[in-house]
Design a protein around this motif. Structure first.
Motif, mmCIF file in Angstrom:
data_model
loop_
_atom_site.group_PDB
_atom_site.id
_atom_site.type_symbol
_atom_site.label_atom_id
_atom_site.label_comp_id
_atom_site.label_asym_id
_atom_site.label_seq_id
_atom_site.Cartn_x
_atom_site.Cartn_y
_atom_site.Cartn_z
ATOM 1 N N HIS A 80 2.212 53.844 -42.705
ATOM 2 C CA HIS A 80 1.491 54.028 -41.438
ATOM 3 C C HIS A 80 0.581 55.253 -41.502
ATOM 4 N N SER A 130 -2.425 54.731 -44.197
ATOM 5 C CA SER A 130 -3.402 53.639 -44.083
ATOM 6 C C SER A 130 -3.268 52.763 -42.847
ATOM 7 N N GLY A 131 -2.318 53.060 -41.949
ATOM 8 C CA GLY A 131 -2.085 52.118 -40.856
ATOM 9 C C GLY A 131 -2.220 52.649 -39.446
ATOM 10 N N TRP A 162 -2.734 50.634 -48.471
ATOM 11 C CA TRP A 162 -1.395 50.846 -49.010
ATOM 12 C C TRP A 162 -1.249 49.919 -50.207
ATOM 13 N N ARG A 192 -0.560 46.269 -50.137
ATOM 14 C CA ARG A 192 -1.479 45.424 -49.376
ATOM 15 C C ARG A 192 -2.807 45.200 -50.087
#
Length: 251
Positions: A62, A65-66, A177, A180
């Motif tokens: 998170h 990258s989130g 990430w 992903r």
């Protein structure tokens, strides 16, 4: 480990040259032992595992990258552009090189009996060898305008094109990430497929390269394929990827 990425090999010589904090970040980020809110909560050091920016669970994935708030504030963009700048510099050097003339007579290569006759680097056909007078634009610090001939609101991170040869290469970088990377590749491929089809319908030879460099510094296989296609091979390609490790880690 659920990473579908090439293995990263680090020599003893590279380890000796690395700053201690780089080695620490590399190892602790890979094994998820950095003091993220989620880990601090699990270790009993804080009461809430929430991200301070958005309130969601503050895992490593998170934070790096989130987080939607960090994305809105441009924090990931700065990170992304550092990697993009390095990639653009490598491609700019390559596209300025003098290319072999396509009109030169091809030499006959004799193969010894029993030899498989694999093509050498000099015999491979790279994209930049197929055209001339290559131009390049990178979407760094300002909005990229797509080259004349195709009108679109899409802005790939890097566009390399030859107006005289009617050839165009679009490169779109994602810094996700690591788990992903494959998802990011498919998403960007779908996003730009229609644009590439339009280019071909208007007489251009078009190539699309979605590439991913993980937010912990691990380039995906797509980076190697793109560099190979553009003519950056052998030691030059290994050096380019190795430098990108350091840039992604230090930011």
């Amino acid at each position: 480990m659920k990473w579908n990425l090439p293995e990263r090999k680090i020599t003893w010589a590279e380890l000796w040259r690395m700053e201690p904090f780089r080695i620490s970040f590399m190892l602790r980020s890979v094994y998820d032992t950095l003091p993220s809110p989620s880990n601090l909560h699990q270790w009993g050091l804080i009461e809430e595992p929430s991200c301070k920016l958005c309130g969601e669970r503050g895992t490593m994935a998170h934070l790096l990258s989130g987080c939607k708030v960090a994305l809105t504030q441009g924090r990931y963009r700065w990170w992304h552009d550092k990697v993009l700048k390095h990639l653009a510099e490598i491609l700019d050097i390559e596209r300025r090189k003098k290319r072999p003339s396509t009109t030169e007579a091809k030499q006959i290569r004799f193969v010894r009996e029993g030899d498989t006759g694999h093509a050498t680097n000099s015999q491979q056909h790279f994209i930049l060898d197929k055209g001339s007078e290559w131009n390049m634009r990178a979407n760094i610090g300002k909005k990229l305008v797509f080259p004349d001939g195709v009108h679109t609101t899409l802005r790939p991170d890097i566009v390399v094109w030859s107006q005289s040869s009617k050839m165009i290469v679009a490169i779109e970088l994602t810094v996700p990430w690591e788990e992903r990377c494959e998802e990011a590749y498919q998403r960007k491929k779908e996003k730009y497929t229609e644009l590439m089809t339009t280019c071909r319908e208007r007489g251009w030879k078009a190539w699309l390269f979605p590439v991913e460099v993980g937010c912990r510094g691990f380039p995906a296989q797509s980076v190697w394929r793109m560099l190979q296609a553009m003519g950056i091979v052998g030691k030059a390609r290994k050096t380019a990827v190795r430098q990108r490790y350091g840039i992604a880690e230090m930011i």
